[in-house]
Design a protein around this motif. Structure first.
Motif, short mmCIF file in Angstrom:
data_model
loop_
_atom_site.label_atom_id
_atom_site.label_comp_id
_atom_site.label_asym_id
_atom_site.label_seq_id
_atom_site.Cartn_x
_atom_site.Cartn_y
_atom_site.Cartn_z
N THR A 90 -9.89 1.23 8.84
CA THR A 90 -11.26 1.59 8.48
C THR A 90 -12.10 1.71 9.74
N GLY A 91 -13.26 2.35 9.60
CA GLY A 91 -14.26 2.39 10.66
C GLY A 91 -13.71 2.86 11.99
N PRO A 92 -14.01 2.16 13.09
CA PRO A 92 -13.58 2.57 14.42
C PRO A 92 -12.06 2.73 14.56
N ASP A 93 -11.30 1.95 13.81
CA ASP A 93 -9.84 2.05 13.89
C ASP A 93 -9.34 3.40 13.38
N VAL A 94 -10.06 3.98 12.42
CA VAL A 94 -9.69 5.30 11.91
C VAL A 94 -9.88 6.35 13.00
N ARG A 95 -11.03 6.30 13.65
CA ARG A 95 -11.29 7.27 14.72
C ARG A 95 -10.31 7.08 15.88
N ALA A 96 -10.02 5.82 16.24
CA ALA A 96 -9.09 5.55 17.34
C ALA A 96 -7.70 6.07 17.03
N ALA A 97 -7.34 6.10 15.72
CA ALA A 97 -6.03 6.61 15.33
C ALA A 97 -6.00 8.13 15.23
N GLY A 98 -7.14 8.78 15.47
CA GLY A 98 -7.21 10.24 15.40
C GLY A 98 -7.16 10.77 13.99
N ARG A 99 -7.63 9.97 13.02
CA ARG A 99 -7.54 10.37 11.62
C ARG A 99 -8.92 10.65 11.02
N TRP A 100 -9.95 10.86 11.83
CA TRP A 100 -11.28 11.14 11.32
C TRP A 100 -11.73 12.52 11.80
N HIS A 101 -12.26 13.34 10.86
CA HIS A 101 -12.52 14.74 11.19
C HIS A 101 -13.96 15.17 10.92
N THR A 129 0.82 -1.21 0.00
CA THR A 129 0.00 0.00 0.00
C THR A 129 0.85 1.26 0.00
N GLY A 130 2.14 1.13 -0.28
CA GLY A 130 3.00 2.30 -0.29
C GLY A 130 2.62 3.33 -1.33
N TRP A 131 1.84 2.92 -2.34
CA TRP A 131 1.44 3.84 -3.41
C TRP A 131 0.23 4.68 -3.04
N LEU A 132 -0.46 4.32 -1.95
CA LEU A 132 -1.66 5.07 -1.56
C LEU A 132 -1.30 6.47 -1.07
N PRO A 133 -2.19 7.44 -1.21
CA PRO A 133 -1.90 8.80 -0.75
C PRO A 133 -1.77 8.84 0.78
N PRO A 134 -1.03 9.78 1.31
CA PRO A 134 -0.83 9.84 2.77
C PRO A 134 -2.10 10.12 3.55
N GLU A 135 -3.13 10.65 2.88
CA GLU A 135 -4.39 10.91 3.57
C GLU A 135 -5.08 9.62 4.04
N ILE A 136 -4.74 8.48 3.44
CA ILE A 136 -5.34 7.21 3.83
C ILE A 136 -4.50 6.59 4.94
N ALA A 137 -5.10 6.42 6.11
CA ALA A 137 -4.37 5.93 7.28
C ALA A 137 -4.09 4.43 7.17
N LEU A 138 -2.86 4.05 7.56
CA LEU A 138 -2.44 2.66 7.54
C LEU A 138 -1.96 2.26 8.93
N ASP A 139 -1.96 0.95 9.19
CA ASP A 139 -1.36 0.48 10.43
C ASP A 139 0.14 0.31 10.19
N PRO A 140 0.94 0.00 11.22
CA PRO A 140 2.39 -0.10 11.02
C PRO A 140 2.83 -1.10 9.97
N LYS A 141 2.00 -2.09 9.66
CA LYS A 141 2.37 -3.09 8.66
C LYS A 141 1.81 -2.76 7.27
N GLY A 142 1.17 -1.60 7.13
CA GLY A 142 0.69 -1.18 5.83
C GLY A 142 -0.74 -1.53 5.51
N TYR A 143 -1.47 -2.14 6.43
CA TYR A 143 -2.87 -2.45 6.18
C TYR A 143 -3.73 -1.20 6.39
N VAL A 144 -4.80 -1.10 5.61
CA VAL A 144 -5.64 0.10 5.61
C VAL A 144 -6.57 0.09 6.81
#
Length: 552
Positions: free
Chosen positions: A490-501, A473-488
């Motif tokens: 989504t949902g509650p995990d996005v909010r928990a990471a502080g990436r939902w506005h 997923t290295g080609w994805l734009p930086p606006e899309i949040a990934l976990d440390p291993k590169g998985y995307v």
């Protein structure tokens, strides 16, 4: 409404008593078809049909290609094989012009033949003729395979292996000729290309291309590679199980849908020799068959599916999707279903011999390369077990190399039990490969026993590697949040990471960019199964609808 007089025009029902024809006219469905519309699709449930007006073409899928094998005219019936043999419809029936038919459902047919058993006798005779007659399905099935391409290349040429795998995974029947086999060389008919020009591919009744790019091969075989429009309701990245499910549901629900796949539909699941625990297939199903059926279904429902195209970047702000070659698609929503890639091993000799005896994953086309030989498999998950079972029917011996001490830790019990039934399958526990040797192709491997530290050299004609996969997923734009291993995320995990506005919560499969969703193996999730990927693909479309309504 169908009348009793119209039913009498169909030869099968002409001799029914008036009371029986009157009853039948009250229970049959009256169906009007426009040209190109199907009365029934191949694989549909059992029913019997009569033709009142127009003309229908009989279509059957052979190696993924729909071929017209017959027709039905007024007075004819169809569906007799499904009724008589208790099978799904073996072919599709498509209107060639404005057409009208009637349908008798199975329960009503059974009620009819209870009163008029002679109808069942006639249907049985007609079904037998359709099956065993001179132009029946048996004759067609025993006819020589119609190859769409001929491949000329060496057994251990990585480019030839890649080409054959591409054709296999796109359900293209082909013949493989080897230039160093005299009988094969004679069948090429023309002068053999120079060694540096191999592999070569010849499209039947078409062109011959040397050292072809896969996209060029797809174009020669009329496999779609170019988008038909510039704007879509949803653009799906990847056509594995999740992507195909999203494409199928999106198109069937009226969305302008396109899926873009860099290699071939089916993803990693498409290379699985057998999936035993997929719901609805009591005898199991190969990944190739599952991918083929899903692809046919998605395209029939109106989804565009492109192959040999890669996405170079996504503009998160405008949701513009940039393809290799310069094409740019405008998308109202995007679904990331790009899956994962086999994890590679950094071991001496592996890079040099990749495609020349060392393979990541396994395609059914490699079976011919293992016939009567000793081969090895690295890994102890279900994919490794399924590959071992498949290759054991071709290879002299199959040896699984596993660093652990028991297969039950990582492999389903049914597979462990199946492996135990094959005398030519063995397992070396607490063993790892430390080197591979060979000149033109793989010849030997060095394995080390973790308990003793001893290294042994084993003769090996092929090594198949199943050690897990990583998200690319290295080609994805930086606006899309990934976990440390590169998985995307989504949902509650996005909010928990502080990436939902936004004020609303993200949908379950929504990424940190509103309107961009992720499903399948590329999504951060503990569940990595084919059935889960298919479910998420269909769920993603439900969230697409919610997002589009919200944005309207």
């Amino acid at each position: 409404m169908v009348t009793a007089e119209e039913i009498a025009r169909v030869a099968l029902f002409a001799d029914l008593e008036p009371v029986e024809r009157n009853w039948l006219s009250q229970v049959v469905a009256d169906i009007t078809l426009v040209p190109g519309e199907f009365a029934v699709h191949e694989g549909d449930e059992r029913a019997l049909f009569g033709v009142l007006e127009g003309r229908l073409e009989v279509l059957r899928l052979v190696d993924g290609v729909a071929s017209v094998i017959g027709e039905r005219k007024p007075g004819d019936i169809f569906g007799e094989m499904s009724i008589a043999f208790g099978m799904l419809h073996p072919g599709g029936f498509r209107a060639a012009e404005p057409t009208r038919v009637f349908r008798i459902d199975l329960r009503d047919y059974q009620a009819l033949v209870a009163a008029a058993p002679e109808v069942a006798e006639q249907v049985g005779l007609m079904a037998n003729n359709r099956l065993a007659g001179p132009k029946g399905l048996q004759a067609r099935s025993s006819a020589p395979v119609q190859f769409r391409a001929i491949v000329l290349g060496r057994r251990r040429d990585a480019s030839c292996a890649e080409l054959r795998r591409f054709l296999d995974r796109n359900q293209v029947p082909f013949r493989w000729l080897q230039p160093d086999v005299p009988a094969d060389a004679e069948q090429w008919s023309d002068a053999l290309p120079d060694e540096d020009d191999l592999p070569a591919v010849r499209v039947v009744n078409g062109k011959t291309v040397v050292r072809p790019q896969l996209r060029r091969v797809a174009e020669l075989l009329d496999i779609p590679t170019e988008p038909a429009a510039a704007e879509y309701d949803t653009v799906i990245v990847g056509a594995g199980p999740a992507g195909l499910a999203a494409a199928l549901y999106g198109a069937s629900e009226g969305l302008r849908t396109i899926a873009i796949e860099r290699e071939a539909p089916g993803g990693q699941a498409g290379t699985s020799s057998r999936i035993e625990n997929y719901l609805g297939f009591p005898s199991g199903v190969s990944g190739e068959a599952l991918a083929s059926r899903s692809l046919q279904q998605a395209r029939r429902l109106g989804a565009e599916i492109l192959v040999t195209r890669s996405i170079t970047r996504i503009d998160a702000a405008t949701r513009r999707v940039h393809l290799d070659g310069g094409d740019v698609l405008r998308a109202r929503t995007i679904i990331l279903a790009c899956g994962v890639a086999w994890r590679h091993l950094e071991i001496e000799g592996f890079d040099r011999l990749a495609g020349k005896g060392i393979f990541y994953g396994a395609a059914r086309s490699e079976a011919a390369n293992t016939h009567g030989l000793d081969i090895h498999i690295i890994g102890a998950g279900n994919s490794a077990g399924q590959a071992a079972m498949f290759f054991s029917s071709h290879a002299r011996s199959v040896t699984i190399l596993y660093r652990g001490d028991t297969l039950e830790k990582s492999m389903s019990q049914y597979l462990v039990e199946q492996l135990g039934t094959r005398a030519n399958i063995s397992v070396l526990y607490r063993t790892e490969v430390v080197a591979a040797q060979g000149d033109a192709s793989l010849e030997t491997i060095d394995v080390r026993n973790a308990a003793t530290g001893a290294t042994t050299r084993l003769a090996s004609a092929a090594l198949f590697i199943f050690i897990g996969a990583d998200a690319e997923t290295g080609w994805l734009p930086p606006e899309i949040a990934l976990d440390p291993k590169g998985y995307v995320l989504t949902g509650p995990d996005v909010r928990a990471a502080g990436r939902w506005h936004l004020d609303r919560d993200p949908y379950l499969l929504e990424t940190s960019v509103p309107g961009i969703f992720a499903c399948g193996d590329v999504r951060f999730s503990p569940v990595k199964r084919v059935a889960a990927a298919v479910g998420e693909g269909s769920m993603a479309i439900a969230f697409v609808h919610q997002y589009l309504r919200e944005s309207a």
